[in-house]
Scaffold this active site. Structure first.
Site, mmCIF file in Angstrom:
data_model
loop_
_atom_site.group_PDB
_atom_site.id
_atom_site.type_symbol
_atom_site.label_atom_id
_atom_site.label_comp_id
_atom_site.label_asym_id
_atom_site.label_seq_id
_atom_site.Cartn_x
_atom_site.Cartn_y
_atom_site.Cartn_z
ATOM 1 N N ASP A 21 0.807 -1.226 0.000
ATOM 2 C CA ASP A 21 0.000 0.000 0.000
ATOM 3 C C ASP A 21 0.839 1.275 0.000
ATOM 4 O OD1 ASP A 21 -2.221 -1.654 0.112
ATOM 5 O OD2 ASP A 21 -2.252 -1.641 2.298
ATOM 6 N N LYS A 78 1.891 2.031 -5.096
ATOM 7 C CA LYS A 78 2.460 1.450 -6.329
ATOM 8 C C LYS A 78 1.561 1.728 -7.533
ATOM 9 C CE LYS A 78 2.463 -2.580 -4.323
ATOM 10 N NZ LYS A 78 2.132 -2.160 -2.944
ATOM 11 N N GLY A 127 -4.478 -4.418 -3.759
ATOM 12 C CA GLY A 127 -5.469 -3.403 -4.124
ATOM 13 C C GLY A 127 -4.698 -2.154 -4.507
ATOM 14 N N HIS A 128 -4.714 -1.804 -5.773
ATOM 15 C CA HIS A 128 -3.931 -0.669 -6.275
ATOM 16 C C HIS A 128 -4.880 0.427 -6.733
ATOM 17 C CE1 HIS A 128 -0.402 -3.649 -7.144
ATOM 18 N NE2 HIS A 128 -0.740 -3.587 -5.876
ATOM 19 N N THR A 129 -4.713 1.615 -6.145
ATOM 20 C CA THR A 129 -5.646 2.716 -6.393
ATOM 21 C C THR A 129 -5.035 3.728 -7.357
ATOM 22 O OG1 THR A 129 -6.137 2.466 -4.047
ATOM 23 C CG2 THR A 129 -7.165 4.340 -5.176
ATOM 24 N N THR A 142 -5.882 -11.562 3.989
ATOM 25 C CA THR A 142 -7.005 -10.899 3.317
ATOM 26 C C THR A 142 -8.174 -11.863 3.115
ATOM 27 O OG1 THR A 142 -6.100 -11.450 1.149
ATOM 28 C CG2 THR A 142 -5.469 -9.311 2.085
ATOM 29 N N GLN A 153 2.012 -6.216 -3.089
ATOM 30 C CA GLN A 153 2.446 -6.298 -1.688
ATOM 31 C C GLN A 153 3.726 -5.471 -1.500
ATOM 32 O OE1 GLN A 153 1.527 -9.674 -3.212
ATOM 33 N NE2 GLN A 153 -0.449 -8.844 -2.723
ATOM 34 N N THR A 191 -8.328 -3.541 -0.288
ATOM 35 C CA THR A 191 -8.992 -4.815 -0.551
ATOM 36 C C THR A 191 -9.981 -5.179 0.553
ATOM 37 O OG1 THR A 191 -7.102 -5.562 -1.815
ATOM 38 C CG2 THR A 191 -8.543 -7.290 -0.974
ATOM 39 N N THR A 192 -9.595 -4.993 1.817
ATOM 40 C CA THR A 192 -10.441 -5.482 2.907
ATOM 41 C C THR A 192 -11.105 -4.361 3.695
ATOM 42 O OG1 THR A 192 -8.518 -5.502 4.358
ATOM 43 C CG2 THR A 192 -9.041 -7.578 3.263
ATOM 44 N N GLY A 193 -10.701 -3.114 3.471
ATOM 45 C CA GLY A 193 -11.289 -1.989 4.199
ATOM 46 C C GLY A 193 -10.798 -1.864 5.635
ATOM 47 N N ARG A 194 -9.834 -2.732 6.028
ATOM 48 C CA ARG A 194 -9.341 -2.674 7.413
ATOM 49 C C ARG A 194 -8.485 -1.426 7.629
ATOM 50 N NH1 ARG A 194 -6.186 -8.217 7.891
ATOM 51 N NH2 ARG A 194 -5.775 -7.674 5.717
ATOM 52 N N SER A 215 5.644 12.190 -4.712
ATOM 53 C CA SER A 215 4.183 12.244 -4.848
ATOM 54 C C SER A 215 3.584 12.955 -3.633
ATOM 55 C CB SER A 215 3.670 10.797 -4.945
ATOM 56 O OG SER A 215 2.287 10.749 -4.807
HETATM 57 P P1 GDP Z 1 -0.712 0.240 -3.543
HETATM 58 O O1 GDP Z 1 -1.311 -1.015 -3.062
HETATM 59 O O2 GDP Z 1 0.772 0.310 -3.266
HETATM 60 O O3 GDP Z 1 -1.026 0.540 -4.987
HETATM 61 O O4 GDP Z 1 -1.361 1.426 -2.666
HETATM 62 P P2 GDP Z 1 -2.943 1.596 -2.318
HETATM 63 O O5 GDP Z 1 -3.637 2.067 -3.529
HETATM 64 O O6 GDP Z 1 -3.454 0.381 -1.640
HETATM 65 O O7 GDP Z 1 -2.876 2.712 -1.186
HETATM 66 C C1 GDP Z 1 -2.297 3.958 -1.414
HETATM 67 C C2 GDP Z 1 -3.355 5.045 -1.132
HETATM 68 O O8 GDP Z 1 -2.723 6.308 -1.101
HETATM 69 C C3 GDP Z 1 -4.413 5.158 -2.234
HETATM 70 O O9 GDP Z 1 -5.615 5.598 -1.639
HETATM 71 C C4 GDP Z 1 -3.837 6.238 -3.156
HETATM 72 O O10 GDP Z 1 -4.835 6.931 -3.907
HETATM 73 C C5 GDP Z 1 -3.214 7.149 -2.153
HETATM 74 N N1 GDP Z 1 -2.014 7.910 -2.592
HETATM 75 C C6 GDP Z 1 -1.007 7.530 -3.396
HETATM 76 N N2 GDP Z 1 -0.054 8.492 -3.443
HETATM 77 C C7 GDP Z 1 -0.474 9.490 -2.633
HETATM 78 C C8 GDP Z 1 0.087 10.734 -2.216
HETATM 79 O O11 GDP Z 1 1.175 11.127 -2.584
HETATM 80 N N3 GDP Z 1 -0.663 11.481 -1.340
HETATM 81 C C9 GDP Z 1 -1.886 11.095 -0.883
HETATM 82 N N4 GDP Z 1 -2.542 11.891 -0.040
HETATM 83 N N5 GDP Z 1 -2.429 9.927 -1.243
HETATM 84 C C10 GDP Z 1 -1.728 9.125 -2.089
HETATM 85 P P1 IMO Z 2 -0.854 -4.257 -2.197
HETATM 86 O O1 IMO Z 2 -0.378 -4.828 -3.521
HETATM 87 C C1 IMO Z 2 -0.985 -4.597 2.158
HETATM 88 C C2 IMO Z 2 -1.056 -8.639 3.857
HETATM 89 C C3 IMO Z 2 -2.316 -9.046 4.594
HETATM 90 C C4 IMO Z 2 -1.713 -9.976 5.637
HETATM 91 C C5 IMO Z 2 -0.599 -10.675 4.872
HETATM 92 C C6 IMO Z 2 -0.978 -12.047 4.321
HETATM 93 O O2 IMO Z 2 -2.140 -3.562 -2.256
HETATM 94 O O3 IMO Z 2 0.244 -3.472 -1.552
HETATM 95 P P2 IMO Z 2 -2.556 -12.830 2.322
HETATM 96 O O4 IMO Z 2 -4.011 -12.607 2.081
HETATM 97 O O5 IMO Z 2 -1.668 -12.319 1.237
HETATM 98 O O6 IMO Z 2 -2.234 -14.265 2.675
HETATM 99 O O7 IMO Z 2 -2.242 -11.985 3.664
HETATM 100 O O8 IMO Z 2 -0.287 -9.824 3.785
HETATM 101 N N1 IMO Z 2 -1.255 -8.162 2.459
HETATM 102 C C7 IMO Z 2 -1.185 -6.880 2.100
HETATM 103 N N2 IMO Z 2 -1.022 -5.758 2.834
HETATM 104 N N3 IMO Z 2 -1.066 -4.519 0.809
HETATM 105 C C8 IMO Z 2 -1.186 -5.625 0.042
HETATM 106 O O9 IMO Z 2 -1.136 -5.584 -1.308
HETATM 107 C C9 IMO Z 2 -1.296 -6.874 0.687
HETATM 108 N N4 IMO Z 2 -1.456 -8.145 0.249
HETATM 109 C C10 IMO Z 2 -1.415 -8.918 1.343
HETATM 110 O O10 IMO Z 2 -2.941 -7.942 5.189
HETATM 111 O O11 IMO Z 2 -1.096 -9.229 6.661
HETATM 112 MG MG MG Z 3 -2.862 -1.660 -1.803
#
Ligand code: GDP
Ligand code: IMO
Ligand code: MG
Length: 435
Positions: free
Chosen positions: A13, A16, A40-42, A129, A224, A300-303, A413
């Site tokens: 998170d 990426k 979960g990539h946003t 998850t 991850q 992904t899970t809202g946690r 960023s």
């Molecule tokens: P990923 O799994 O690595 O792709 O990251 P996620 O999408 O799960 O979580 C990153 C969160 O931060 C998302 O809600 C993005 O929209 C947000 N985000 C990414 N870069 C920035 C930033 O520079 N500033 C802020 N405020 N939010 C960001």
């Molecule tokens: P992105 O790509 C954050 C964490 C889970 C748990 C552990 C194992 O969005 O960064 P799993 O379901 O994979 O067996 O769970 O890994 N986890 C993540 N945490 N971002 C992720 O993906 C994750 N994918 C798995 O929360 O601790």
């Molecule tokens: Mg993510």
């Protein structure tokens, strides 16, 4: 070589998805290489938000070809919903999204076993998850997995499913006292998925090799993060794939010599969702940021994500484990209002400073973080147009991070949207700009 790996440096998170989407303006091919819909990539642009779990984040720019590689585990129901979801929003996937026949399939028994094992583990539960990721990779390692190329083979699939399901039902019934899963309805359900997905299955690895041979910019999208890696992460509180740059290369079927830059995505602080050590963790009642504002909830899970200060021990270890060339630092804006900002620069165990990163989760749980305190900048960074616009103390914070990590920050960023980014270094060195 025009290959670039984008890898998470912390516990996932890191942002990426946003960085991939941004780099996609210069890349033609984007590959998801490992993991599954635990990711979960946003991505945010033009007032729209997309959350992708399996489909590469590069799909949103129409000049790209995207691939889901052999190292992934695919829940076909989730993938079909995701394809439908983005098609409904005007993103075309036909003839530009391809799935490797060697990717493994998640079945309902994987999700059930994920949940059952977590329940049984008690204190050792990981906080997965619940998407069946671990049990699917277990079957892969145990040579019991079924792959996409087998799912779409009408003669082979019924036989494979029947023999594997017999073993899985034994496990469900005898070990957990659960009801068995019926063969016919499962066969029917997965056969219908095969009919939908068949058009996307292609020899992904040769397509990627051709792209690289033609010097076309190719991005490998990690899922991850470094410390969720099954081998080098905070085991057992990890995922079941290799999330490091090396694992991403394996999952995509690309040799290391094809990679000319590995970029680590890193937050300006640290978060973790799920259980396990987080040495620079800030107790929730002392937390500097409001979860809602920082949007620190699992995609992904809202946690709720746990939050810590920037941890240079983690960052430096990630530089080495991935062979990072540069950092994409995200979420700088979240620190804008703070008077003081801490950086964890070392660890102590029983009052004695340690110099090697502890590999046992138990040991990492016991470390005491050593902090350095820097002054905050107390002004918004959300409208930067160049590095020169950075408040002095923000620049000082970033320079300290670079110094501690020993590599430059190539992307900065400061907001979720595409335009809230500064590209400090051209990762592709201007080779083939596509948009
Ligand atoms: P990923 O799994 O690595 O792709 O990251 P996620 O999408 O799960 O979580 C990153 C969160 O931060 C998302 O809600 C993005 O929209 C947000 N985000 C990414 N870069 C920035 C930033 O520079 N500033 C802020 N405020 N939010 C960001
Ligand atoms: P992105 O790509 C954050 C964490 C889970 C748990 C552990 C194992 O969005 O960064 P799993 O379901 O994979 O067996 O769970 O890994 N986890 C993540 N945490 N971002 C992720 O993906 C994750 N994918 C798995 O929360 O601790
Ligand atoms: Mg993510």
């Amino acid at each position: 070589m025009p290959g670039v790996i984008v890898v998470g440096t912390q516990w996932g998170d890191e942002g990426k998805g946003k960085i991939i989407d941004l780099l996609t303006t210069q890349a033609k091919h984007i590959v998801r290489a490992q993991g599954g819909n635990n990711a979960g990539h946003t991505i945010k642009f033009d007032g729209q938000e997309f959350k992708l779990h399996l489909i590469p984040s590069g799909i949103l720019q129409s000049h790209t070809t995207c691939y889901i590689g052999a190292g992934t585990v695919i829940d076909p129901k989730v993938l079909i919903q995701e394809i439908q979801g983005i098609e409904d929003r005007g993103i075309r996937t036909k003839n530009r999204l391809w799935i490797s026949p060697a990717a493994h399939i998640i079945f309902p028994y994987h999700c059930t076993l994920d949940r059952l094992l977590e329940d049984k583990k008690g204190e050792r539960r990981i906080g997965t998850t619940g998407r069946g990721i671990g049990p699917c990779y277990v079957d892969k390692a145990n040579r019991l997995g079924i792959r996409i190329g087998e799912l779409t083979d009408k003669n082979l699939f019924p036989r494979l499913l029947s023999s594997v399901l017999e073993l899985k039902n034994e496990e469900l019934q005898k070990l957990y006292g659960e009801d068995p899963i019926s063969y016919q309805p499962l066969l029917k359900e997965y056969t219908s998925y095969a009919e939908t997905l068949n058009q996307y299955v292609a020899p992904v690895e040769s397509m990627i090799h051709n792209a690289l041979a033609n010097h076309e910019n190719t991005l490998l999208e990690g899922a991850q993060g470094t410390f969720l890696d099954g081998t080098h992460g905070t085991y057992p509180f990890v995922t079941s794939s290799n999330t490091l740059a090396g694992g991403i290369a394996v999952g995509a079927g690309v040799g290391p010599s094809h990679i000319h830059h590995t970029i680590g995505v890193i937050k300006a602080y640290t978060t973790r969702v799920g259980n396990g050590p987080l040495p620079s963790e800030i107790p929730e009642d002392e937390s500097f940021l409001e979860h809602q504002k920082a949007r620190e909830f699992g995609t992904t899970t809202g946690r709720k994500r746990r939050i810590g200060w920037f941890d240079a021990m983690i960052a430096k270890t990630a530089v080495n484990l991935n062979g990072l060339d540069s950092l994409a630092l995200t979420k700088l804006d979240i620190l804008d209002t703070l008077d003081e900002i801490k950086i964890c620069i070392g660890y102590k165990i029983d009052g004695i400073e340690i110099h090697n990163f502890p590999y046992l989760a138990d040991e990492l749980e016991r470390v005491e973080a050593i902090y350095e305190v820097l002054p905050g900048w107390r002004s918004p960074t959300t409208n930067l147009t160049s590095i020169e616009d950075l408040p002095k103390n923000a620049l000082r914070y970033l320079e300290r991070i670079q110094q501690l990590c020993g590599i430059p920050i190539s992307i900065l960023s400061f907001g979720p949207e595409r335009e809230k980014t500064l590209l400090i270094q051209d990762i592709f060195e201007n080779k083939g700009v596509f948009a």
